[in-house]
Design a protein around this motif. Structure first.
Motif, mmCIF file in Angstrom:
data_model
loop_
_atom_site.group_PDB
_atom_site.id
_atom_site.type_symbol
_atom_site.label_atom_id
_atom_site.label_comp_id
_atom_site.label_asym_id
_atom_site.label_seq_id
_atom_site.Cartn_x
_atom_site.Cartn_y
_atom_site.Cartn_z
ATOM 1 N N TYR A 1 0.829 -1.204 0.000
ATOM 2 C CA TYR A 1 0.000 0.000 0.000
ATOM 3 C C TYR A 1 0.866 1.258 0.000
ATOM 4 O O TYR A 1 0.591 2.220 -0.714
ATOM 5 N N HIS B 1 -10.566 2.953 6.402
ATOM 6 C CA HIS B 1 -11.935 2.782 6.884
ATOM 7 C C HIS B 1 -11.964 1.806 8.062
ATOM 8 O O HIS B 1 -10.986 1.113 8.342
ATOM 9 N N ILE C 1 -7.901 -0.059 0.307
ATOM 10 C CA ILE C 1 -8.206 -0.768 -0.939
ATOM 11 C C ILE C 1 -6.904 -1.185 -1.605
ATOM 12 O O ILE C 1 -6.053 -0.347 -1.924
ATOM 13 N N GLY D 1 -8.270 -3.469 -5.716
ATOM 14 C CA GLY D 1 -9.726 -3.485 -5.764
ATOM 15 C C GLY D 1 -10.374 -4.267 -4.647
ATOM 16 O O GLY D 1 -11.565 -4.576 -4.713
ATOM 17 N N CYS D 2 -9.607 -4.590 -3.599
ATOM 18 C CA CYS D 2 -10.124 -5.413 -2.502
ATOM 19 C C CYS D 2 -9.891 -4.714 -1.169
ATOM 20 O O CYS D 2 -8.810 -4.169 -0.925
ATOM 21 N N GLN D 3 -10.887 -4.720 -0.301
ATOM 22 C CA GLN D 3 -10.748 -4.120 1.019
ATOM 23 C C GLN D 3 -9.909 -5.029 1.918
ATOM 24 O O GLN D 3 -10.245 -6.192 2.130
ATOM 25 N N THR D 4 -8.818 -4.476 2.450
ATOM 26 C CA THR D 4 -7.897 -5.246 3.283
ATOM 27 C C THR D 4 -7.569 -4.463 4.544
ATOM 28 O O THR D 4 -7.281 -3.267 4.483
ATOM 29 N N SER E 1 -9.574 -9.695 4.909
ATOM 30 C CA SER E 1 -9.726 -9.253 3.525
ATOM 31 C C SER E 1 -11.037 -9.766 2.960
ATOM 32 O O SER E 1 -11.439 -10.904 3.226
ATOM 33 N N LYS E 2 -11.710 -8.918 2.204
ATOM 34 C CA LYS E 2 -12.972 -9.315 1.585
ATOM 35 C C LYS E 2 -12.757 -10.306 0.445
ATOM 36 O O LYS E 2 -13.688 -10.960 -0.004
ATOM 37 N N CYS E 3 -11.510 -10.400 -0.004
ATOM 38 C CA CYS E 3 -11.206 -11.310 -1.118
ATOM 39 C C CYS E 3 -10.630 -12.635 -0.630
ATOM 40 O O CYS E 3 -10.137 -13.439 -1.413
#
Length: 231
Positions: free
Chosen positions: A180, A203, A215, A218-221, A228-230
């Protein structure tokens, strides 16, 4: 097969069952000291104080938890929370704070599994909204932060096991943070200056309640717990 020679006259015998042997072993075992309501308060208790400073008040709260040492000097020695006090210059919450500390202290002295208090208190939400602690962790209410302090104390004395993050999870989080910061070079300096240590545009993470979700690809981490949402 071992043969034992009997040199004296047999005057009687008894077949010892496994149940009787276990009962005799239990009876001969030393009696361990356990927490109960009638246990007298010792002259000296070990105490720890936790400071709570919320944006809702200019005065801090100081949560003091005193522990009794059970089976002191033996291999079964353990610390157990015995009483709690909360002090503050802010008198707005005096009545319910006194009531809360008395109830918590009574539960401590009752014995059994007292860790449920943490979950119950951390689930209390303030209808006026919560706030963020230094470090970016969200607190839904003042009661929840008192519960958070009690949880920290229980982890410290071993009542609650602090699982923490595994070496693999820490490595993954560090890799995500480095990735990041590489993609957002200007944000790295801002993150270092921020109170939370996380990017200022992060967030709230629904898993660890810390403002550390960014992000990546494209994934919230989450840079705090690695969620992680992915997947």
């Amino acid at each position: 097969m071992t043969v034992h020679k009997i040199g004296k006259k047999i005057t009687g015998y008894e077949v010892v069952s496994a149940e009787k042997a276990a009962a005799e072993a239990k009876a001969s075992a030393p009696q361990l000291q356990q927490i109960h309501e009638s246990l007298d308060r010792p002259e000296v208790l070990l105490g720890s104080t936790y400071k709570i400073k919320t944006p809702m008040s200019e005065h801090a709260l100081y949560v003091t938890i005193n522990d009794i040492v059970l089976n002191q000097g033996t291999e079964h020695e353990e610390r157990w929370p015995f009483e709690v006090f909360i002090n503050s210059k802010n008198m707005d919450h005096f009545q319910w704070v006194v009531a809360l500390t008395r109830v918590i202290s009574a539960v401590f002295r009752k014995g059994g599994d007292v860790t449920f208090l943490v979950d119950e208190m951390k689930a209390v939400f303030d209808p006026q909204g919560g706030y963020f602690k230094p470090g970016g962790k969200f607190m839904p209410s003042l009661v929840a932060e008192i519960g958070d302090a009690i949880e920290s104390h229980m982890k410290m004395i071993g009542l609650i096991k602090d699982e923490g993050l595994s070496e693999h999870q820490m490595k993954l989080i560090n890799e995500k943070r480095a990735e990041y910061e590489k993609l957002n070079g200007g944000s790295a300096a801002k993150a270092a200056a921020a109170d939370s240590g996380f990017p200022p545009d992060a967030h709230l993470c629904n898993k660890c309640n810390t403002k550390a979700v960014v992000i990546l690809d494209g994934c919230q981490t989450c840079l705090n717990c690695g969620d992680s949402k992915c997947g």
